[in-house]
Write a protein that holds these residues in place. Structure first.
Motif, short mmCIF file in Angstrom:
data_model
loop_
_atom_site.label_atom_id
_atom_site.label_comp_id
_atom_site.label_asym_id
_atom_site.label_seq_id
_atom_site.Cartn_x
_atom_site.Cartn_y
_atom_site.Cartn_z
N ASP A 1 0.83 -1.21 0.00
CA ASP A 1 0.00 0.00 0.00
C ASP A 1 0.86 1.25 0.00
O ASP A 1 0.67 2.17 -0.81
CB ASP A 1 -0.88 0.05 1.26
N SER B 1 1.75 4.18 -2.96
CA SER B 1 1.49 5.61 -2.74
C SER B 1 2.72 6.45 -3.04
O SER B 1 2.63 7.54 -3.60
CB SER B 1 1.09 5.87 -1.28
N ARG C 1 -12.19 10.35 -0.74
CA ARG C 1 -13.56 10.00 -1.14
C ARG C 1 -14.57 10.98 -0.56
O ARG C 1 -15.48 11.44 -1.23
CB ARG C 1 -13.86 8.58 -0.65
N SER C 2 -14.39 11.30 0.71
CA SER C 2 -15.34 12.18 1.37
C SER C 2 -15.28 13.59 0.78
O SER C 2 -16.31 14.24 0.56
CB SER C 2 -15.06 12.21 2.87
N ARG D 1 -17.00 13.45 -2.74
CA ARG D 1 -18.45 13.28 -2.73
C ARG D 1 -19.16 14.44 -2.02
O ARG D 1 -20.27 14.82 -2.41
CB ARG D 1 -18.82 11.93 -2.12
N SER E 1 -14.99 5.22 -5.91
CA SER E 1 -15.70 4.00 -5.53
C SER E 1 -14.72 2.97 -5.00
O SER E 1 -13.62 2.83 -5.52
CB SER E 1 -16.41 3.40 -6.76
N ARG E 2 -15.15 2.22 -4.00
CA ARG E 2 -14.38 1.07 -3.51
C ARG E 2 -13.00 1.41 -2.96
O ARG E 2 -12.10 0.57 -3.00
CB ARG E 2 -14.21 0.03 -4.63
N ILE F 1 -12.79 3.29 0.13
CA ILE F 1 -12.92 3.64 1.55
C ILE F 1 -12.17 2.64 2.43
O ILE F 1 -11.67 2.98 3.50
CB ILE F 1 -14.41 3.74 1.99
N ASN F 2 -12.03 1.43 1.95
CA ASN F 2 -11.37 0.39 2.74
C ASN F 2 -9.95 0.08 2.29
O ASN F 2 -9.37 -0.90 2.73
CB ASN F 2 -12.22 -0.89 2.72
N GLY G 1 -5.86 0.92 1.92
CA GLY G 1 -4.73 1.67 2.44
C GLY G 1 -4.09 2.49 1.34
O GLY G 1 -4.48 2.42 0.18
N GLY G 2 -3.06 3.27 1.71
CA GLY G 2 -2.36 4.10 0.73
C GLY G 2 -3.22 5.26 0.26
O GLY G 2 -4.20 5.63 0.91
N THR G 3 -2.85 5.84 -0.86
CA THR G 3 -3.63 6.94 -1.44
C THR G 3 -3.65 6.82 -2.95
O THR G 3 -2.59 6.73 -3.58
CB THR G 3 -3.08 8.33 -1.03
N SER H 1 -5.65 -1.83 5.35
CA SER H 1 -7.01 -1.32 5.31
C SER H 1 -7.28 -0.51 6.57
O SER H 1 -6.99 -0.97 7.67
CB SER H 1 -7.97 -2.51 5.22
N ARG I 1 -11.66 5.43 9.16
CA ARG I 1 -12.59 5.69 8.06
C ARG I 1 -13.63 6.73 8.45
O ARG I 1 -13.97 7.61 7.66
CB ARG I 1 -13.32 4.39 7.68
N THR J 1 -13.87 10.51 6.98
CA THR J 1 -15.11 10.90 6.32
C THR J 1 -15.64 12.20 6.89
O THR J 1 -16.03 13.12 6.15
CB THR J 1 -16.15 9.77 6.47
N MET K 1 -23.12 11.27 4.15
CA MET K 1 -22.08 10.41 3.61
C MET K 1 -22.59 9.02 3.26
O MET K 1 -22.16 8.44 2.27
CB MET K 1 -20.93 10.28 4.61
#
Lengths: 326, 326, 326, 326
Positions: free
Chosen positions: A160, A164, B26-27, B30, B63-64, B66-67, B69-71, B261, B267, B271, D323
């Motif tokens: 991971d 990054s 993600r947050s 969105r 998408s997908r 949120i769980n 690691g990394g960026t 993760s 998380r 968020t 969210m």
């Protein structure tokens, strides 16, 4: 079943510990009790046998340990047991306690001890327990699956952060003189390259060209898995820095791989092997080692077992090498 | 809600990565889309901003993740951005792209960059993301909880094998100049001793006496947790060997702690912080950093935030020290 | 190696998904590319083939999926493909796209589809992927090891609270018509009893007496593992309440067992099987299924494979039954 | 420190168990011993106190439990303790044993028992331990973090297979009358919708429209998280099938959420709370409950604490709802 002449046995764990040893001890104890055989737990391996470090085990002694790493019987290495005096002393303790047999759980060092004790007239059966999967006569050794999954989970995490930062990682995994664990783990994590002791180490072909190939294919992070018997991860990292102008991160997984709750496979194999070991002793056999062959549990003469020569399956090695290079 | 003047923002991750950064990205994306704000992902931190390394993000872009690691935006350190020229270049890119603001996720180095960019007239809001929990103005930084649990899980495994072999382990955990992670982990694993950079290192009182105390209480295995800023685990191990005649096993957890993760907490915090950062930008504020105080999300002026001085809570430290000594 | 006549192949996943399917897809794609064979990903199994739901895959298409559960190719069941018209349509799509072969990853339903498509003149090779390990011709199916470990981890957690409250738990695990998964899991968690569809269900001997035996031996918590094909966990729970005056807690693990990051074993097996499948296609074979026998990868005729009859190894069953009763 | 008049205390766990209870017991025992206070473990909660089910604990009694789920002191609910006779009997046992105080670890039922016992003249301090985080006077209760992570890990697995099959999942999580756990978990997994008991349930607005919105945004799999106090997951699933023509998969996580090795946070909080509880007792206080406020450990009068009314933080709820709808 016909009444067995075996009335009381001992069980010990010796050499490096491995996840699943507790499950094996539990199985030995309960399989013995199920046959009406008394079971004596010997602490700290051969050393504990010599020193009379033991206790009587009942069904409750092994409650709630099937899922625990390590070994409740402790383990140790014993210089004294390598001498004829030490072995005679150990045989004497067996006589004193009236042990009709011993189940010894460990690696090839443990089995060499078992051979010697057998010569002293004590019935001994060995169960292979080592994360290295380097015992010649058996396809599987207890602890390997857990160690592999531990290494894979750690390297998944590493990946991971390597992704990054678009970095190169060098990871050293255990395995003593064998590359099987490193190869297995390398395939499972999709490593860029895997170095094993069974192949002479050549930096250019086995590392540099694999990294270049991956980079040319668009990859910007690289994972090099090094078996401890093949090379030093620190040295490989330095060479990567010098010759490829990358700034790799080196991790030595170390003893983490030796602990943890055993996987389903290690618990099941340990349970089956423990059951079989007691059966073999009850049948009056000695100097045997429990093995897996074609996913079946069998037993072999220890002398024969230790005389075998293990090699990496070359077909498997080829497939794995192709895949890690991808 | 009143129509915001903010029409398009950028988001980037910078400095060392931390689990939960993806949840924060993600947050941000969105929350922005939910307000009708367009969102541009900038890759590789400040360096990517200077180089125009960006892409338009939609709901599906995150998408997908949120769980994971990394960026997904990658991260990097940028020498150029430390110069006035680099900052002017970055501000120019913001003007060219019409960015009304930037959300920068990272540690204090990232926030110092944010300060400079704010001075160039770009609205910037920072989100604290670093496993070290060493940012002075916020009680929590994204990634800390995951890193702590990763370290704890690894040390739990180590303890299994240390117990079996009745050995001493020395484990080095991350944390840069801060001991908070090490102390937290040390309490969670029931360490024999914890070394932190906030206290001057004294081998005799902090290690030797604690090991002796534990040994006299009947313990035969010991776990010493060392913050990377406090001492070198290798050196501590050597000293233990020389002065206590033990043969310790040294493990440096390293970058494993940076991946994986994210936990539920990381998380959820990511968020909530991402949502707040967009709200702050939409309100027309700049040079702010999102913080937690008393489990609430607040925002502070970055200048004020960076001027604060973090200290280990001494009451907490005392409690923890008592407990690790047990 | 001699130039293969195979220039372009398709790959699909069908039936219930299983962890490791992604690793198999990755291996198929990269093994094909390594041989200069183009690879087309077909989405949603046989249904997608009929509907022309496909895309060209390159090495990057399968990056970072070796450790992900589920299948990036999606999966579905197709009524249409069970008809001659559907099969002809699918064969037509293969012709249109110029596919020289298809690798189909799934369970026995998938293989029956593969048989039919083979008869239409399309080369097909199957890879066994199902958590149930219920495919007659192969010792191992991809996903079993992950599912077993997921179930074991969940039941370990359950056991914690059952021990605290001194309660009885009834857990239903998957496996369709086969009890292998339940038996394996039951041994690994040290279950009080395991119910499998291969043995006629008798509450008195298989549940009541085992619980009584355990209670008389001093145990105050009990774990009953039920294969979904053997009985309903809810019914078993009710019977325990009525006949033993216990107040059991019933858990149905359900689809949790179908997801999650694959274990090391599932990744390695999937990788090896994917490589072999491409090799078999490249050799011009059709209507084959990749199997494991004695831990080696082999291939069999699908017709033969599906004609075999799987039974629980009775020796193994006996050992396991003895152990779970302890 | 001035010599405390407190010489001997008891510790018990009561009500539903929670991960971290063992860490709290360990901390109570060792904190007491550290002050020269003797510690008596009472088994099976208030019921055990009435029945004199106890043993003397030393430092070794709590070795190796910091990382274990469940409670080594067992737990139970007691009808008898709800009666004045039962309470008098319990107070009598305290007098007989010479207990200067009791630490009671559990939920609000446990604390109501503590109130009653306090009135009988026994010093009692409560520690909040319940996965539901539903105790009005404290921000945190031991076990919540572990339960949240367990639920998140299970739902992450579910999501894998829901994505592969493009399905809808309905998952019921614990929480009794409180929705906090469900909301937290829902945010952490990126749920399509979350149903909590604090909001009246309306299928159309809270489920149907959220699924439709997600589907129109391109999503093909949906995750509905239902707090056990809000609705029955089975009913919600049926309604989805009837009104949206989807074929959802329903999972009830159940008691799995109550077990497992505690997270770092639960171990640290339990350790800090246990230390504080002993300190409060040593100071001669009674009828107190240990709480967290702003991440600090404080103590409150139990009567006041139980009189408080917990509500979902509405700001937090709004953010979370936005969210999860994304």
């Amino acid at each position: 079943m016909a009444e067995s002449a075996v009335k009381r046995i001992g069980v010990l764990t010796s050499g490096g510990d491995a996840p699943g040893m507790n499950a094996a001890v539990r199985s030995v104890v309960r399989s013995a009790l199920d046959r009406g055989i008394e079971c004596i737990g010997i602490r700290r391996g051969w050393s504990g046998l010599i020193n009379g470090d033991f206790y009587r085990m009942d069904s409750g002694s092994v409650s709630r340990i099937i899922n625990r790493g390590g070994t409740i019987l402790y383990t140790a290495r014993s210089e004294e047991f390598r001498t004829a005096e030490g072995q005679a002393k150990a045989a004497g303790v067996c006589k004193l306690l009236g042990l009709d047999g011993i189940v010894a759980i460990g690696g090839d060092g443990t089995f060499r001890g078992a051979q010697e004790l057998s010569k002293c007239g004590v019935s001994v059966v060995g169960i292979p327990g080592t994360i290295d999967n380097d015992i010649v006569c058996t396809e599987y050794t207890i602890g390997f699956d857990t160690a592999a999954n531990t290494a894979v989970e750690c390297i998944d995490k590493l990946r991971d952060t390597m992704q990054s930062h678009e970095r190169c990682a060098v990871v050293e995994v255990m395995g003593r003189h064998a590359g099987y664990l490193a190869l297995y783990v390398g395939v499972a994590v999709g490593a860029t390259a895997v170095l094993v002791p069974e192949r002479p180490y050549d930096f250019h072909s086995q590392v540099a060209e694999k990294i270049r190939h991956a980079r040319l294919n668009g990859k910007t992070n690289f994972m090099i898995v090094v078996a401890e018997g093949a090379a030093s991860a620190v040295d490989v990292g330095r060479q990567i820095q010098e010759e490829l102008a990358l700034d790799p991160r080196v991790t030595i997984l170390g003893h983490i791989q030796r602990g943890g709750s055993p996987t389903a496979k290690d618990r099941v194999m340990a349970t089956r092997m423990g059951y079989e070991a007691v059966q073999i002793l009850a049948e009056g056999k000695t100097n045997r080692v429990i093995c897996t062959k074609d996913d079946q549990i069998i037993d072999l003469d220890i002398d024969e077992g230790l005389a075998m020569k293990k090699t990496l399956n070359s077909e498997e090695f080829k497939v794995m090498t192709v895949m890690t290079g991808m």
